[in-house]
Design a protein around this motif. Structure first.
Motif, PDB file in Angstrom:
ATOM      1  N   LEU A   1       1.081   4.502  -3.094  1.00 21.52           N
ATOM      2  CA  LEU A   1       0.281   5.672  -2.749  1.00 21.52           C
ATOM      3  C   LEU A   1       0.201   6.657  -3.919  1.00 21.52           C
ATOM      4  O   LEU A   1      -0.873   7.201  -4.224  1.00 21.52           O
TER       5      LEU A   1
ATOM      6  N   GLU B   1       3.010  12.302  -0.780  1.00 22.88           N
ATOM      7  CA  GLU B   1       3.702  11.358   0.105  1.00 22.88           C
ATOM      8  C   GLU B   1       4.317  10.201  -0.677  1.00 22.88           C
ATOM      9  O   GLU B   1       5.295   9.592  -0.247  1.00 22.88           O
ATOM     10  N   GLY B   2       3.733   9.896  -1.847  1.00 23.22           N
ATOM     11  CA  GLY B   2       4.212   8.735  -2.613  1.00 23.22           C
ATOM     12  C   GLY B   2       5.371   9.010  -3.524  1.00 23.22           C
ATOM     13  O   GLY B   2       5.878   8.088  -4.175  1.00 23.22           O
TER      14      GLY B   2
ATOM     15  N   THR C   1       0.828  -1.209   0.000  1.00 22.00           N
ATOM     16  CA  THR C   1       0.000   0.000   0.000  1.00 22.00           C
ATOM     17  C   THR C   1       0.862   1.258   0.000  1.00 22.00           C
ATOM     18  O   THR C   1       0.602   2.213  -0.751  1.00 22.00           O
ATOM     19  N   LYS C   2       1.892   1.289   0.837  1.00 22.98           N
ATOM     20  CA  LYS C   2       2.761   2.465   0.932  1.00 22.98           C
ATOM     21  C   LYS C   2       3.493   2.731  -0.389  1.00 22.98           C
ATOM     22  O   LYS C   2       3.656   3.882  -0.811  1.00 22.98           O
ATOM     23  N   GLU C   3       3.948   1.676  -1.049  1.00 22.71           N
ATOM     24  CA  GLU C   3       4.690   1.833  -2.292  1.00 22.71           C
ATOM     25  C   GLU C   3       3.820   2.360  -3.430  1.00 22.71           C
ATOM     26  O   GLU C   3       4.330   2.931  -4.399  1.00 22.71           O
TER      27      GLU C   3
ATOM     28  N   LYS D   1      -7.636   2.132   3.313  1.00 25.27           N
ATOM     29  CA  LYS D   1      -6.715   3.221   2.978  1.00 25.27           C
ATOM     30  C   LYS D   1      -7.174   3.932   1.701  1.00 25.27           C
ATOM     31  O   LYS D   1      -7.126   5.173   1.605  1.00 25.27           O
TER      32      LYS D   1
END
Length: 407
Positions: free
Chosen positions: A293, A405-406, A289-291, A393
């Motif tokens: 965004l 942020e990504g 998920t973080k990668e 999310k």
């Protein structure tokens, strides 16, 4: 179209996909092997007990199981043995005459379990001819006996020596005899090896003054799952006012209770394992998920509905979980099959401790289908539950913040 896009997205970042698949596959492998070992130990315990003590089913005189004395022996109805053996799933109906006697040699003596057997039929139950460590097997009309190697060691006997047996026979008659020892037998359970004497059935019937009588007719099946059906088929043609038919669960409730208690502790350990596995899987989903965004922010900015993006990500997770579960299934299957055929023997220093509890000192594995399917479904379900995080999310994400942020 959605699934095609999801499939392409999965392999767009091969490293991330491989890490996710490996983490889930490892969970399936670890939980399957752990459960296989636990269920295998139960199967081995049941098989050891059933194939020596009772058989999967027993036919005996009504009331014998409540008072297991020789006076409750019975004359088997004509044709009963052949009738039982004709039933589907029945491997053999094994006649037995069991009682106790004082075994003596020289100045030493010990209580022994004397079992009158038909050696040919007994091979289906205890496989006694394969347990002989010294000497030779006996025939049905052989006047000699086989004895446990532990009992022989205690009495300082060897093959060819003469064993003296003293007991009380049918309806209180005196029972005494001398028998040459044809061979020594050894079982995985030491308490059996330390007290058993196998005697050909005609000799045992003569010794106890119970000509033509049996204490039980043990039924062996190669399909344990059909024990209830076989029992019902036997009962249909049997006089239940004179005889009773019992399955191994009824005859050995302590074994069932012990397995159930141990199974609870095993399930608790498995739940702890699932907890650890779940955190590992959640970590991979969090990383995924973080990668992505920035990607999510761009897709929402160009007008893609959140629900469609959620469906796309959910499809990806389902595909990943399916691939991983099948990978884990494929990798664990040969390992478990190998160890189910080749159980792990414990080192010598552990054998004595296990044998004190009457447990065969090996780790056996089960290759029953439920071992694989149950673990695969649990891990697959965990993956679907943990997919709630990326879906949540996406639902709460702000496109501008995500793109910032990504980067």
């Amino acid at each position: 179209m959605m699934f095609k896009l999801a499939w392409r997205n999965i392999w767009r970042n091969k490293r991330r996909t491989i890490i996710t698949i490996v983490s889930i596959a490892f969970a399936v492998i670890l939980s399957s092997i752990m459960r296989s070992m636990q269920l295998g130990s139960y199967e081995r315990m049941i098989d050891n007990s059933v194939r020596f003590y009772t058989g999967y089913i027993q036919v005996h005189k009504l009331g014998y199981w409540d008072e297991q004395v020789l006076d409750n022996a019975f004359y088997p109805p004509r044709g009963l043995q052949a009738q039982i053996e004709s039933l589907d799933g029945v491997e053999a109906a094994v006649p037995r005459l069991e009682s106790f006697a004082l075994a003596s040699y020289g100045t030493r003596s010990r209580g022994a379990m004397v079992i009158g057997i038909d050696p040919e039929k007994e091979s289906h139950l205890t496989g006694v001819e394969h347990k002989i460590t010294e000497g030779s097997k006996v025939g049905l009309n052989d006047p000699r006996v086989l004895m446990g190697s532990g009992l022989a060691d205690y009495l300082n006997m060897k093959v060819g020596d003469t064993l003296v047996l003293i007991s009380q026979g049918y309806h209180g008659v005196n029972a005494a005899g001398k028998y040459a020892v044809a061979g020594m037998v050894e079982f995985g359970l030491p308490q059996l090896t330390n007290q058993v004497v196998f005697m050909p059935l005609p000799a045992a019937q003569y010794f106890y003054g119970a000509d033509g009588m049996l204490t039980a007719l043990a039924v062996v099946t190669d399909q344990p799952g059909y024990v209830d059906d076989i029992r019902e088929a036997i009962l249909r043609d049997l006089d239940t006012t004179a005889y009773e038919v019992m399955d191994w669960r009824t005859m050995m409730p302590e074994l069932i209770q012990g397995i159930e208690i141990d199974n609870i502790s095993g399930i608790i350990m498995l739940l702890l394992l699932y907890l650890v596995i779940g955190f590992g899987m959640f970590g991979t989903f969090l990383m995924m998920t973080k990668e992505r965004l920035y990607e999510f922010g761009v897709m929402l900015s160009v007008g893609m509905h959140r629900s469609r993006l959620q469906l796309l990500i959910f499809s990806e997770i389902v595909m990943l979980a399916t691939l991983a579960v099948f990978t884990g299934f494929a990798l664990s299957l040969p390992v478990i099959n190998y160890f189910s055929q080749n159980p792990i023997s414990l080192p010598e220093e552990y054998k004595t401790a296990f044998e004190k509890f009457g447990i065969e000192p090996i780790y056996a594995f089960s290759n029953e289908p439920i071992v694989f399917t149950s673990q695969a479904w649990v891990v697959f379900f965990m993956a679907l539950v943990l997919s709630a995080y990326p879906l949540y999310k996406i639902w709460k994400i702000d496109p501008v913040t995500a793109m910032r942020e990504g980067r």
